[in-house]
Each structure stands twice: as C-alpha cells, then as structure tokens.
Design a protein around this motif. Structure first.
Motif, PDB file in Angstrom:
ATOM      1  N   ALA A 136       3.393  15.712   8.133  1.00 13.08           N
ATOM      2  CA  ALA A 136       3.049  15.048   7.290  1.00 13.08           C
ATOM      3  C   ALA A 136       2.738  14.368   8.017  1.00 13.08           C
ATOM      4  CB  ALA A 136       4.779  15.341   6.246  1.00 13.08           C
ATOM      5  N   VAL A 137       3.581  13.767   9.045  1.00 10.28           N
ATOM      6  CA  VAL A 137       3.749  12.512   9.507  1.00 10.28           C
ATOM      7  C   VAL A 137       2.734  11.585  10.536  1.00 10.28           C
ATOM      8  CG1 VAL A 137       4.505  13.606  11.977  1.00 10.28           C
ATOM      9  CG2 VAL A 137       5.051  11.649  11.308  1.00 10.28           C
ATOM     10  N   ASP A 138       1.781  12.487  10.847  1.00 10.04           N
ATOM     11  CA  ASP A 138       0.597  12.331  11.191  1.00 10.04           C
ATOM     12  C   ASP A 138      -0.292  12.092  10.027  1.00 10.04           C
ATOM     13  OD1 ASP A 138       1.106  13.597  13.792  1.00 10.04           O
ATOM     14  OD2 ASP A 138       0.241  15.549  13.019  1.00 10.04           O
ATOM     15  N   VAL A 166       1.436  -1.097   0.197  1.00 12.64           N
ATOM     16  CA  VAL A 166      -0.129  -0.114   0.014  1.00 12.64           C
ATOM     17  C   VAL A 166       0.893   1.279  -0.088  1.00 12.64           C
ATOM     18  CG1 VAL A 166      -1.423   1.359   1.388  1.00 12.64           C
ATOM     19  CG2 VAL A 166      -1.376  -1.072   0.826  1.00 12.64           C
ATOM     20  N   ASN A 167       0.875   2.008  -0.815  1.00  9.94           N
ATOM     21  CA  ASN A 167       1.247   3.080  -1.232  1.00  9.94           C
ATOM     22  C   ASN A 167       0.862   4.183  -0.801  1.00  9.94           C
ATOM     23  OD1 ASN A 167       2.323   5.402  -2.446  1.00  9.94           O
ATOM     24  ND2 ASN A 167       3.422   4.582  -3.766  1.00  9.94           N
ATOM     25  N   ILE A 168       1.732   5.005   0.385  1.00 17.75           N
ATOM     26  CA  ILE A 168       0.407   6.042   0.813  1.00 17.75           C
ATOM     27  C   ILE A 168       1.669   7.604   1.026  1.00 17.75           C
ATOM     28  CG2 ILE A 168       0.134   4.775   2.678  1.00 17.75           C
ATOM     29  CD1 ILE A 168       2.541   4.664   4.704  1.00 17.75           C
ATOM     30  N   GLY A 169       0.543   8.556   0.623  1.00 14.27           N
ATOM     31  CA  GLY A 169       0.433  10.206   0.662  1.00 14.27           C
ATOM     32  C   GLY A 169       0.157  10.798   1.492  1.00 14.27           C
ATOM     33  N   LYS A 170       0.450  11.780   1.399  1.00 17.55           N
ATOM     34  CA  LYS A 170      -0.491  13.026   2.816  1.00 17.55           C
ATOM     35  C   LYS A 170      -1.393  13.680   1.968  1.00 17.55           C
ATOM     36  CE  LYS A 170       2.395  17.664   2.173  1.00 17.55           C
ATOM     37  NZ  LYS A 170       1.321  17.772   1.499  1.00 17.55           N
ATOM     38  N   ASN A 171      -2.498  14.240   2.636  1.00 15.01           N
ATOM     39  CA  ASN A 171      -3.323  14.776   1.089  1.00 15.01           C
ATOM     40  C   ASN A 171      -2.324  16.415   1.348  1.00 15.01           C
ATOM     41  OD1 ASN A 171      -5.879  13.566   3.663  1.00 15.01           O
ATOM     42  ND2 ASN A 171      -6.096  14.181   1.478  1.00 15.01           N
ATOM     43  N   ARG A 172      -2.903  17.491   0.124  1.00 18.69           N
ATOM     44  CA  ARG A 172      -1.885  17.527  -0.652  1.00 18.69           C
ATOM     45  C   ARG A 172      -2.617  18.927   0.613  1.00 18.69           C
ATOM     46  NH1 ARG A 172      -5.699  18.257  -4.734  1.00 18.69           N
ATOM     47  NH2 ARG A 172      -4.695  16.583  -6.007  1.00 18.69           N
ATOM     48  N   LYS A 192      17.290  15.920   4.458  1.00 12.03           N
ATOM     49  CA  LYS A 192      18.147  14.670   4.980  1.00 12.03           C
ATOM     50  C   LYS A 192      17.304  14.652   6.427  1.00 12.03           C
ATOM     51  CE  LYS A 192      22.538  13.749   6.845  1.00 12.03           C
ATOM     52  NZ  LYS A 192      24.477  13.810   6.696  1.00 12.03           N
ATOM     53  N   GLU A 193      16.993  16.001   6.622  1.00  9.05           N
ATOM     54  CA  GLU A 193      16.538  16.569   8.541  1.00  9.05           C
ATOM     55  C   GLU A 193      15.022  16.141   8.074  1.00  9.05           C
ATOM     56  OE1 GLU A 193      18.645  18.959   6.361  1.00  9.05           O
ATOM     57  OE2 GLU A 193      20.256  18.668   7.465  1.00  9.05           O
ATOM     58  N   ALA A 194      14.193  16.705   7.981  1.00 10.82           N
ATOM     59  CA  ALA A 194      13.167  16.270   7.006  1.00 10.82           C
ATOM     60  C   ALA A 194      12.222  15.089   7.178  1.00 10.82           C
ATOM     61  CB  ALA A 194      12.244  17.302   5.537  1.00 10.82           C
ATOM     62  N   LEU A 195      13.457  14.139   6.417  1.00 13.25           N
ATOM     63  CA  LEU A 195      13.125  12.921   6.302  1.00 13.25           C
ATOM     64  C   LEU A 195      13.743  11.746   7.522  1.00 13.25           C
ATOM     65  CD1 LEU A 195      12.764  10.223   4.166  1.00 13.25           C
ATOM     66  CD2 LEU A 195      15.152  10.650   3.621  1.00 13.25           C
ATOM     67  N   ALA A 196      14.108  12.890   7.669  1.00 16.24           N
ATOM     68  CA  ALA A 196      14.681  11.825  10.024  1.00 16.24           C
ATOM     69  C   ALA A 196      13.526  11.816  10.335  1.00 16.24           C
ATOM     70  CB  ALA A 196      16.201  12.413  10.158  1.00 16.24           C
ATOM     71  N   LEU A 247      10.525  10.056   8.816  1.00 19.27           N
ATOM     72  CA  LEU A 247      10.934   8.265   9.106  1.00 19.27           C
ATOM     73  C   LEU A 247      10.900   7.577  10.344  1.00 19.27           C
ATOM     74  CD1 LEU A 247      12.644   7.290   5.756  1.00 19.27           C
ATOM     75  CD2 LEU A 247      10.621   7.056   5.996  1.00 19.27           C
ATOM     76  N   GLU A 248      11.697   8.404  11.172  1.00 19.14           N
ATOM     77  CA  GLU A 248      11.846   7.721  12.166  1.00 19.14           C
ATOM     78  C   GLU A 248      10.667   7.194  13.215  1.00 19.14           C
ATOM     79  OE1 GLU A 248      14.107   7.594  16.461  1.00 19.14           O
ATOM     80  OE2 GLU A 248      14.531   9.337  14.821  1.00 19.14           O
ATOM     81  N   PRO A 249       9.187   8.088  13.200  1.00 16.98           N
ATOM     82  CA  PRO A 249       8.135   7.630  14.244  1.00 16.98           C
ATOM     83  C   PRO A 249       7.237   6.773  13.378  1.00 16.98           C
ATOM     84  CG  PRO A 249       7.862   9.691  13.593  1.00 16.98           C
ATOM     85  CD  PRO A 249       9.727  10.262  12.681  1.00 16.98           C
ATOM     86  N   VAL A 250       7.476   7.017  11.197  1.00 18.54           N
ATOM     87  CA  VAL A 250       6.537   6.246  10.277  1.00 18.54           C
ATOM     88  C   VAL A 250       6.851   4.757  10.957  1.00 18.54           C
ATOM     89  CG1 VAL A 250       6.129   5.638   8.082  1.00 18.54           C
ATOM     90  CG2 VAL A 250       5.927   7.704   9.245  1.00 18.54           C
ATOM     91  N   VAL A 251       8.539   4.464  11.083  1.00 22.30           N
ATOM     92  CA  VAL A 251       8.883   2.833  11.179  1.00 22.30           C
ATOM     93  C   VAL A 251       8.510   2.585  12.423  1.00 22.30           C
ATOM     94  CG1 VAL A 251      10.579   2.099  10.851  1.00 22.30           C
ATOM     95  CG2 VAL A 251      10.664   3.590   8.933  1.00 22.30           C
ATOM     96  N   GLN A 252       8.774   3.384  12.575  1.00 20.46           N
ATOM     97  CA  GLN A 252       8.376   2.773  13.828  1.00 20.46           C
ATOM     98  C   GLN A 252       7.190   2.572  14.314  1.00 20.46           C
ATOM     99  OE1 GLN A 252       9.444   5.112  17.566  1.00 20.46           O
ATOM    100  NE2 GLN A 252      11.141   5.391  16.908  1.00 20.46           N
TER     101      GLN A 252
END
Length: 324
Positions: A142-144, A129-135, A178-182, A185-190
């Motif tokens: 976005a993490v939410d 399932v490919n997931i993305g934020k609402n525009r 780099k900073e935004a990705l960290a 991703l960290e809370p999403v993967v967890q």
C-alpha cells in the motif's frame, strides 16, 4: 423544499453535480469570513469545509466555492481508476438523518484528478487531497500507492489526507494497527515533506478501541504527521438503524462517536497537539454542531450528510449564525 430527497439515493447522487451547478448560479457572494486563521501558510477564511467523499474527482470545486466553503477535501483518489463495489452502494434514512454507503473508493484515478485540479485557474480556498490505495493492492504494498499519489498530485494539493480508515475496502483498516501504520506513515510523511513540502493528515476510524486510538496517534506523531481528520464513517449500528451490517454509516447517528474520538484524541495528544491541524467530521448536522466541535478544540470542521439533509446553503447559514 429539498427535491433531491424525493429521488432514490443513487439517482440523487448521480444527478447531484448538475443540480449543484444550477443552484450555484444564484450565489455571487465572496467566501464568508468568520473565525479566519492561517496554518502552515494556508489561509482559511472560515473553518467549515467539504468532507472527503462528496467531490471525489474534483469536478465541482467551483460550485462549492460559490456556496462558501472555507476549504475542500476532495477524493478519495486512487492511483488507477476503479469502479464502486458491486451491488447496492448507498442508502439514506431521512427519519434518523443517516446515510449508508459501501462505495469502496470509486475514482477516476490520479491522472484524471490531476488534470481536473489543474484546470482551476485560481483556488479560492485550500484544497486537501484524500488519497487511498486501489482495492487490488495488497496491504504490504500500500505504501507504494500512497507515495505515487503524493508524487503525482503534489503540485495541485495544499495538503494530503491519508485514508486508511474506510470500512468499504477489505482489510484497509488493518493499516491502522500500530506496526502496519508505522511502516506506512514514515515513508509517506517523509516523501510529502521533501522538496515542495506538503502537510500530511491522517484520517482515523471512529470504531477504534481506546488502546488502538492511542497507539495510532502516538505512531503518527513520531512519524512527523501534521494533523488528523477525526473521523471516517462507522460500522456500528445504533438502535433503530436498519442498514446492512457492512458499509459505513454517517450522519446524525455518528455524532456521539465522532465527538468522543475528538475529545479522546485531544486528551491523548496533550502537548503533542501543538501545531497539529485537527479536523472534526462526522455527525455535524447543525450550526450548533459546528460551533461545538470548534469549542471542543477542532481547528476545522467538515460536513457531508448535512449537505444531503439541509442543502448546500448550509455553509452560509452557519456563517450567518456565527455573526449574530
């Protein structure tokens, strides 16, 4: 004869599910088994699958299974329903075997996709399932959106693909920095690894500089990412391509960029590649392209444009070529 190529691209796209249903009635063979393998307890009868963007709302999985896909990536799914971007959103160039789109994550929303997926009594192949934020969700929030999608769809997904690389949602690609990705991703993967743990893959752009690609891969590995989808569509326009500057280009002109990103990524990952699922997508237009990506080191290969220019029989054509 490919009658859908005689229709305007938008018509062909909108009528596609109906034609697919009719064509699939002629298919009664099991999923072809070639180069089968198991990863993370997911069994892939073959490594050729459906790219994200084809079946956005999981409406046609039964038909795609009939055509022999080894796995399917559905979506992009957004938390809330949203329409496509305004204006013209797709076109094709048959001479260059190229597609152009600026759809911008049109989606029925997470609830509708959840019920669509749950309606399948038996999933014949793994479903990503490919997931993305609402525009209208700000990047800092976005993490939410991504965490909500994981929680809502966890029971129906075999794996998640985090899409932050589409060129058609304003500012989305900034999340690859780099900073935004960290932070993302960290809370999403967890979250995805908790409880009924599901693997998470990161889908990256083919337009990243070597430095940005290396940063993104290193950040993703540190967060515990399970794999990568390489790549999304491109904003570049090779000579002879007349599409607008905005929007994503896919098809044959994307081939070299996608191959280069795969090669560079494997080199950068090095020993960190072990256990990671590598999915190659972009410019895969022939059986030879499929086999080349696998030989280069990809575990799985996805197609989209080849289905437009070659037809849905492509999956079984590749299987038959592999066994020759």
């Amino acid at each position: 004869m490919k009658p859908w190529l005689l229709l305007p691209p938008q018509w062909a796209h909108d009528l596609g599910p109906f034609g697919l249903k009719l064509f699939s009635l002629t298919q009664n063979q099991p999923t072809p088994a070639w180069k089968s393998f198991t990863w993370n307890n997911l069994v892939f009868k073959n490594p050729l699958g459906l790219a994200g963007g084809v079946d956005k709302n999981a409406e046609s999985l039964k038909e795609w299974w009939a055509f022999g896909v080894g796995f399917a990536e559905i979506g992009t799914v957004t938390p809330r329903p949203q329409s496509a971007n305004p204006g013209k959103i797709m076109d094709r160039d048959s001479h260059h075997h190229a597609l152009w789109n600026k759809m911008g994550f049109p989606s029925f929303g997470a609830d509708e996709v959840f019920y669509n997926l749950r309606a399948y009594d038996y999933k014949q192949t793994p479903v990503f399932v490919n997931i993305g934020k609402n525009r209208d969700t700000a990047n800092e929030d976005a993490v939410d959106d991504y965490i909500y999608l994981i929680d809502r769809l966890r029971s129906q997904a075999d794996a998640f693909v985090v899409n932050i690389s589409s060129p058609n949602t304003k500012g989305l690609r900034d999340l690859q920095n780099k900073e935004a990705l960290a932070r993302l991703l960290e809370p999403v993967v967890q979250r995805s690894h908790k409880g009924d743990s599901k693997p998470v893959l990161l889908k990256l752009s083919p337009d990243m500089s070597d430095e940005n690609l290396e940063d993104a891969l290193e950040v993703a590995v540190k967060t515990g990412i399970d794999g990568f989808v390489l790549t999304n569509t491109t904003l570049s326009r090779p000579q002879g391509i007349q599409f607008p500057a905005e929007g994503g280009l896919s098809g044959a002109p994307l081939k070299d960029l996608s191959r280069q990103t795969l090669q560079k990524s494997l080199q950068i990952l090095g020993k960190n590649r072990a256990g990671k699922l590598i999915v190659s997508a972009g410019g895969v237009m022939s059986p030879e392209d499929v086999f080349e990506r696998l030989q280069m080191g990809a575990d799985l290969v996805e197609i989209y444009s080849a289905l437009i220019f070659e037809g849905p029989g492509f999956f079984r054509e590749v299987a038959s070529r592999y066994s020759r």
